[in-house]
Design a protein around this motif. Structure first.
Motif, PDB file in Angstrom:
ATOM      1  N   ARG B  57      48.479  39.706  39.933  1.00 43.78           N
ATOM      2  CA  ARG B  57      47.308  40.560  40.157  1.00 43.78           C
ATOM      3  C   ARG B  57      46.198  39.793  40.868  1.00 43.78           C
ATOM      4  O   ARG B  57      45.548  40.318  41.776  1.00 43.78           O
ATOM      5  CB  ARG B  57      46.776  41.090  38.819  1.00 43.78           C
ATOM      6  N   LYS B 166      37.119  40.186  35.882  1.00 43.79           N
ATOM      7  CA  LYS B 166      36.561  41.256  35.047  1.00 43.79           C
ATOM      8  C   LYS B 166      37.093  42.632  35.438  1.00 43.79           C
ATOM      9  O   LYS B 166      37.360  43.449  34.575  1.00 43.79           O
ATOM     10  CB  LYS B 166      35.033  41.231  35.128  1.00 43.79           C
ATOM     11  N   TYR B 167      37.218  42.894  36.734  1.00 41.12           N
ATOM     12  CA  TYR B 167      37.531  44.266  37.138  1.00 41.12           C
ATOM     13  C   TYR B 167      38.940  44.439  37.675  1.00 41.12           C
ATOM     14  O   TYR B 167      39.346  45.556  37.944  1.00 41.12           O
ATOM     15  CB  TYR B 167      36.490  44.737  38.170  1.00 41.12           C
ATOM     16  N   VAL B 168      39.658  43.389  37.881  1.00 44.42           N
ATOM     17  CA  VAL B 168      41.055  43.523  38.299  1.00 44.42           C
ATOM     18  C   VAL B 168      41.972  43.070  37.158  1.00 44.42           C
ATOM     19  O   VAL B 168      42.953  43.727  36.834  1.00 44.42           O
ATOM     20  CB  VAL B 168      41.332  42.716  39.585  1.00 44.42           C
ATOM     21  N   ASP B 170      40.846  42.665  34.063  1.00 45.29           N
ATOM     22  CA  ASP B 170      40.306  43.279  32.834  1.00 45.29           C
ATOM     23  C   ASP B 170      40.000  42.274  31.725  1.00 45.29           C
ATOM     24  O   ASP B 170      40.180  42.587  30.542  1.00 45.29           O
ATOM     25  CB  ASP B 170      41.283  44.343  32.288  1.00 45.29           C
TER      26      ASP B 170
END
Lengths: 343, 211
Positions: B57, B166-168, B170
C-alpha cells in the motif's frame, strides 16, 4: 490546527471509514463544520491512492520471497572461502594499493615532515613515521637507540621552537615529548647487557646535559605555566638519571661491564655531577643560571650554533624584541604586591 | 482435564490485563525479529505476512504504475533479506519503519533510473477496469489519482509519510508516531501542515482545470 479540530477530523475519518455520509460527520461537529469540510474533501481525494495487492501477485510474490530466503540461507551456510573465491587476494589488495600510494607520494611527505613542529599539519605525518619506526625496533638495543634518536629530535625541534618563538603550547609539547623519550630510553638502556650499555653511554650523557640546559632556559624565559612544567620535567630528568645510576651500579662486573678505554664515568653519574655543579653555580652569589635569569642567552651545546646569538656574541634583534615582549608579559601577569598596613 | 487446561488458558491469556498482553506480544515479536536476523524461515514468513500488505500500500500510493508497485514491493523484501544482519528493530513499529526506509530508497532509485532512461508507460495508473463501468469514468478516475499523487509528491518526505500512514495505511496518530520515530505532537503538526498544503495544491489544480 487546534487539538479539538484534530480530534473532530479523526472522528470524521472514522465515521467515513464506517460508511457514514459526509453530512452526518459534519453535523456531529457543527462548531468545526466550516473547517472540516475542505479537509474531509482532501481526505476523500486521498482515498484514491489506496490500492490493495492482487491476490495472485501476493501468492506468487510470497513464493519468490521464500526462494530468495532459501538461497540466502544456503549462502550463509556455505564455507567462507567458497563464498568468496580468491579472498586472500582481495585481502592483499588494500595494503598493496596503500604501498603504491606511499611509494609514489609518501616518502616525500615523510621527508618534508621531518622538521615539522606540533603546530604544523605535517607533525602528524612525522609522528606516524616515528610510530612505524618504533614498531620495527624489536630488540632492547634497537629500542634504546630509537628512543634516544627521538629524544634528540625533540631536543633539536625544541631549540628551533625557541629560536622561532613558536609559542608556549608548542614548547610545552616538545619538552614533554623530549623528557618522555629520554625516560623510555633510560628504561630500555637499563635492560641492556653492560657491553651494549657502554656502547650507548656516550650518547646518553650529553643528551641529558643538553636537555637539562634547555629545561633551565625554559624555566627562566618561558611564561610561568610552561616554566613551571619545565621545572617539573627537570625533576623527572633527574629521576631518570638516578634510575640510570642505579642500573649502572647494579650491573654485573666483568669484562663486558668494563667501559672502553678512555670512555667516561657512566651517564647517570655524569649527569648528576653536572646537574649538581649547575645547581652550585646557580646558588652562588656571583653567577650561574639563576643570576643570569631573563638576560642570558639560552645555554646550548658548543656544536650547535645558537640562533638567538650573533657570531659577535650579541643577541639578535629578533631575540632582543622577543625577550622584551616576554618581560612585558611577565610584568603584566605578575602577582600584585602585598599591601602592608603602613604602606 | 481438558476443561481445566482451557480455563487456565482463558485465565492466562484472555483475562490478562491489556498492558501485560501487549508487553507479551511485543516480547514475542522481538523474539521473531531476533530469529529473523539469523535468517530463520518461519520468522521471516511471519514478518512477510505481517508487513507485505502495508509495504505494498505504501509503495502503490507513491508510484503510478501497478507493475512498478509490485516490482518495488518485491525489491523491498529482497533488500530486507540482504540487510537482515543489520536489522536492529525490536518491535513492529521499528520493523515497519525500517521497511519503509528501504522502500523510499528503492522508489527513489527507480525514479532516478526512469528519469535517466525514460520509457513510455503502457499502463500509467492503478486502473481498476472492473470497477469502472465506462472508459470515461476510468479516465476521470485515473486523472484524479494522478492529481492527488502529484499533490502528495509535492509535500516534504515527512509530510508524505504522515499522510500515507494516516490516510492510506489507516494508522492512528500513536502508530504513525512510533513508525516514524516521532512524538504524537510532532505527527499532529506534520499532518496539519500537510493537509493544508494538499488542500491548496488540489484547489489550485482544480482552478487551473476549470479555468
Amino acid at each position: 490546527m487546534d487539538e479539538r479540530l484534530i480530534a473532530a477530523l479523526e472522528d470524521c475519518r472514522a465515521r467515513l471509514a464506517r460508511g457514514e455520509p459526509l453530512a452526518l460527520c459534519l453535523a456531529a461537529h457543527p462548531e468545526h463544520a466550516a473547517e472540516l469540510r475542505p479537509l474531509l474533501a482532501t481526505l476523500l481525494h486521498l482515498r484514491a491512492l489506496r490500492h490493495e495487492p492482487d491476490a495472485a501477485f501476493a501468492a506468487a510474490s510470497r513464493a519468490r520471497f521464500h526462494s530468495r530466503l532459501a538461497k540466502a540461507q544456503a549462502a550463509q551456510r556455505a564455507p567462507r572461502a567458497a563464498r568468496r573465491p580468491l579472498r586472500w587476494l582481495r585481502r592483499l589488495a588494500l595494503p598493496a594499493a596503500a604501498a603504491a600510494v606511499l611509494i609514489s607520494s609518501g616518502f616525500g611527505l615523510v621527508t618534508a615532515s621531518a622538521d615539522a613542529l606540533p603546530n604544523s599539519p605535517l607533525y602528524k605525518v612525522q609522528q606516524a613515521h616515528e610510530q612505524v619506526a618504533g614498531y620495527l625496533a624489536r630488540t632492547p638495543e634497537a629500542q634504546t637507540a630509537y628512543h634516544l634518536r627521538l629524544a634528540n629530535q625533540r631536543l633539536q625541534q625544541l631549540k628551533y621552537a625557541h629560536a622561532v618563538d613558536a609559542g608556549p603550547a608548542v614548547v610545552d609539547e616538545l619538552t614533554a615529548g623530549m623528557v618522555q623519550q629520554t625516560s623510555l630510553a633510560a628504561q630500555s638502556w637499563a635492560t641492556l647487557p653492560p657491553a651494549q650499555q657502554a656502547k650507548l653511554a656516550p650518547k646518553v650523557a650529553p643528551l641529558l646535559k643538553q636537555e637539562h640546559a634547555a629545561l633551565q632556559w625554559e624555566a627562566a624565559h618561558e611564561p610561568p605555566r610552561v616554566a613551571e612544567h619545565a621545572a617539573q620535567r627537570e625533576a623527572q630528568l633527574r629521576a631518570t638519571a638516578e634510575r640510570l645510576l642505579a642500573a649502572e651500579s647494579s650491573a654485573p662486573t666483568g669484562e663486558a661491564a668494563t667501559p672502553p678505554a678512555g670512555a667516561h664515568a657512566t651517564p647517570g653519574a655524569q649527569y648528576l655531577q653536572f646537574a649538581e655543579g649547575a645547581q652550585h653555580t646557580a646558588a652562588s652569589p656571583t653567577g650561574g643560571a639563576a643570576a643570569t635569569k631573563r638576560t642570558a642567552a639560552p645555554p646550548a651545546p658548543a656544536a650547535t650554533p645558537n640562533p638567538a646569538v650573533q657570531p659577535s656574541g650579541r643577541l639578535t634583534p629578533a631575540e632582543r624584541l622577543r625577550r622584551l615582549l616576554v618581560e612585558r608579559w611577565l610584568r603584566q601577569h605578575a602577582p600584585p604586591p602585598v599591601q602592608t598596613p603602613h604602606s | 482435564m481438558r476443561l481445566y487446561a482451557e480455563r487456565a488458558h482463558v485465565e492466562t491469556v484472555v483475562l490478562m490485563p491489556t498492558a501485560a498482553r501487549r508487553a507479551a506480544a511485543e516480547a514475542e515479536f522481538g523474539a521473531v525479529l531476533a530469529r529473523a536476523r539469523a535468517l530463520d524461515a518461519a520468522a521471516w514468513d511471519r514478518l512477510y505476512q505481517f508487513a507485505f500488505p502495508q509495504v505494498y500500500r505504501y509503495v502503490a500510493a507513491k508510484v503510478a504504475d501497478r507493475h512498478d508497485a509490485e516490482d518495488l514491493t518485491e525489491e523491498v523484501f529482497a533488500g530486507a533479506l540482504q540487510s537482515a544482519g543489520s536489522l536492529r528493530a525490536a518491535d513492529e513499529a521499528a520493523f515497519l519503519g525500517w521497511l519503509f526506509q528501504i522502500a523510499r530508497y528503492k522508489i527513489a532509485d527507480r525514479l532516478r533510473r526512469q528519469y535517466r532512461k525514460p520509457t513510455e508507460a503502457l499502463a500509467p495508473t492503478h486502473e481498476v477496469a472492473d470497477a469502472d463501468p465506462t472508459p470515461e469514468e476510468a479516465a476521470l478516475r485515473a486523472d484524479a489519482q494522478a492529481s492527488v499523487r502529484a499533490a502528495v509528491a509535492a509535500l516534504t518526505p515527512e509530510q508524505q509519510d504522515v499522510i500515507l500512514m494516516k490516510y492510506v495505511l489507516d494508522y492512528d496518530n500513536a502508530q504513525a508516531a512510533r513508525v516514524m520515530g516521532k512524538s504524537p505532537g510532532a505527527v499532529n503538526q506534520l499532518q496539519h501542515r500537510a493537509l493544508a498544503q494538499l488542500r491548496r495544491t488540489l484547489l489550485k489544480k482544480g482552478g487551473e482545470r476549470d479555468g
